[in-house]
Design a protein around this motif. Structure first.
Motif: not given
Length: 437
Positions: A238-245, A353-355, A359-360, A366-368
């Motif tokens: 899910v985070a990867g999708v946000a990073f790509g966008l 950091h925000a994600i 998402l807990g 997540m920052a890395g």
């Protein structure tokens, strides 16, 4: 059996080529590593000067005019920057001028001194490409050899500026075309990146160290052959999708600002003036200067920065990544100089950091992941960025590195920060899918 008698001859040829390219690459790496060391020292110096004298920000529009006229009077085709180097590798033309190195070094330092939001990778790569082109002309190399030497210049500049030599080598091979890698320059690029990093370090330069302290926990799903946390893996996707966008948004916005500025502002030197005024206004609107400069560290201990994004706490807002995106897109789109990559690290780390909070998930992990994945999407280099994760953070979370980078790569679309990057292989399989063998 018949091929065996030719094997020794082939190995001698390979050994000769390795020796030859080692000799050709060595001066590129030494000069590039030394100039990158000088650049990093100057960058650190002017950053602290700006922190000590905040009034320098008000001179950013004037600095933009200075940069414009420096390129107008002496730059010629050097203003194309990284894209010029990539174009010369794809299709040799007028060459990469030696003046590119001092011009981009000086103008990047000016940008950072007066508060522009920019990075350092573009400058280092241009230094490497410029020096490689100059050495190639001096030695009278053929077009093919010059093209390979330019690739080693990219590898040397990237490897030295971030202290990630393997990443630098793979980046130089992967960045030229989407989905296609050139292996003919594999060993020369590795030699150049490693040697340039050694030379840069020998000058006493040290790189910022980031740490992911999170320890992987085996999956609790009850599946014995899973050696990872399956639930965390889903969060990484899910985070990867946000990073790509985010990669797509930054690339699209930066190119749009540049296009519209050139189209609607008829007096060219006014473009950086207006850009500088917008940056100053944003600082006052949001009451912060944390989004100026590199953003690796902050003037204030609890300020918004890449380093602080790896720490749990509320010092990073949920929208820090978007503010850095806007500041950098305006800076670079309106004519100031510098790289895009360190700001991409900032966007990714703060978004991660925000994600993590949403998402807990572990904040430092997540920052890395954001650090490398937003970069992967914006440059279309998922393999290089996965390797960067290993070089920067170790091997413990390599599966998560790969998943985040590959996912971001796909969801960033076919746009990227480099307009000279060629389309190689489509990111989806359909009737328009093409391949280069």
């Amino acid at each position: 059996m018949k091929q065996n008698k030719y094997l020794p001859k082939e190995q001698f040829t390979i050994a000769y080529q390795l020796l030859r390219w080692t000799l050709l690459v060595t001066p590129v790496a030494i000069v590039t590593g030394s100039l990158v060391a000088l650049f990093l020292w100057l960058l650190d110096t002017v950053t602290h000067i700006r922190w000590e004298h905040p009034w320098l920000l008000f001179l950013l529009p004037v600095a933009g005019v200075l940069i414009y006229y420096m390129y107008k009077l002496a730059g010629k085709n050097a203003e194309k920057g990284n894209n010029l180097i990539m174009d010369e590798i794809h299709q040799p033309g007028g060459g990469v001028p030696a003046r590119m190195a001092p011009l981009v070094l000086i103008t990047t330092i000016v940008t950072h001194l007066f508060g522009g939001s920019a990075g350092r990778e573009g400058t280092a790569v241009q230094i490497g490409g410029s020096m490689a082109g100059w050495i190639g002309r001096t030695l009278g190399l053929t077009q093919r050899d010059t093209r390979l030497l330019l690739m080693t210049g990219i590898a040397a500049g990237f490897g030295a500026v971030f202290g990630t030599p393997v990443t630098g080598a793979v980046f130089a091979l992967e960045v030229l075309a989407v989905g296609v890698m050139r292996y003919d320059a594999l060993v020369p690029c590795l030699i150049a990146a490693v040697l340039a990093d050694v030379v840069c370090s020998a000058w006493g330069l040290t790189h910022t160290h980031y740490h992911i302290l999170y320890q992987a926990i085996p999956s609790t799903a009850g599946v014995p052959f899973l050696h990872m946390d399956l639930w965390l893996l889903l969060k990484v996707i899910v985070a990867g999708v946000a990073f790509g966008l985010t990669s797509w948004l930054f690339s699209t916005l930066m190119h749009a600002i540049k296009h519209n500025a050139n189209a609607y502002i008829k007096i060219p030197w006014l473009i950086p003036v207006i850009g500088g005024l917008v940056i100053i206004s944003l600082c006052y609107i949001f009451q912060t200067t944390d989004y100026l400069g590199l953003g690796v560290t902050s003037e204030h201990p609890n300020g918004v920065s890449i380093v602080n994004a790896f720490k749990a706490g509320d010092q990073i807002s949920d929208w820090s990544w978007l503010l850095k995106l806007v500041f950098t897109a305006i800076t670079l789109g309106m004519g100031f100089k510098g790289g895009e990559v360190t700001p991409l690290f900032f966007m990714g780390a703060t978004l991660g950091h925000a994600i993590a909070g949403w998402l807990g998930a572990p904040v430092d992990l997540m920052a890395g992941l954001g650090f490398i994945a937003v970069f992967a999407g914006a440059t279309n280099t998922p393999l290089a960025c996965t390797i960067m994760g290993v070089e920067l953070f170790g091997t413990s979370h390599v599966i998560y590195f790969a998943v985040a980078c590959f996912t971001a790569y796909y969801f960033s679309g076919h746009a990227g920060i480099y307009s000279a990057q060629r389309p190689g292989v489509a990111k989806y399989f359909g009737k328009n899918h093409t391949s280069q063998g």
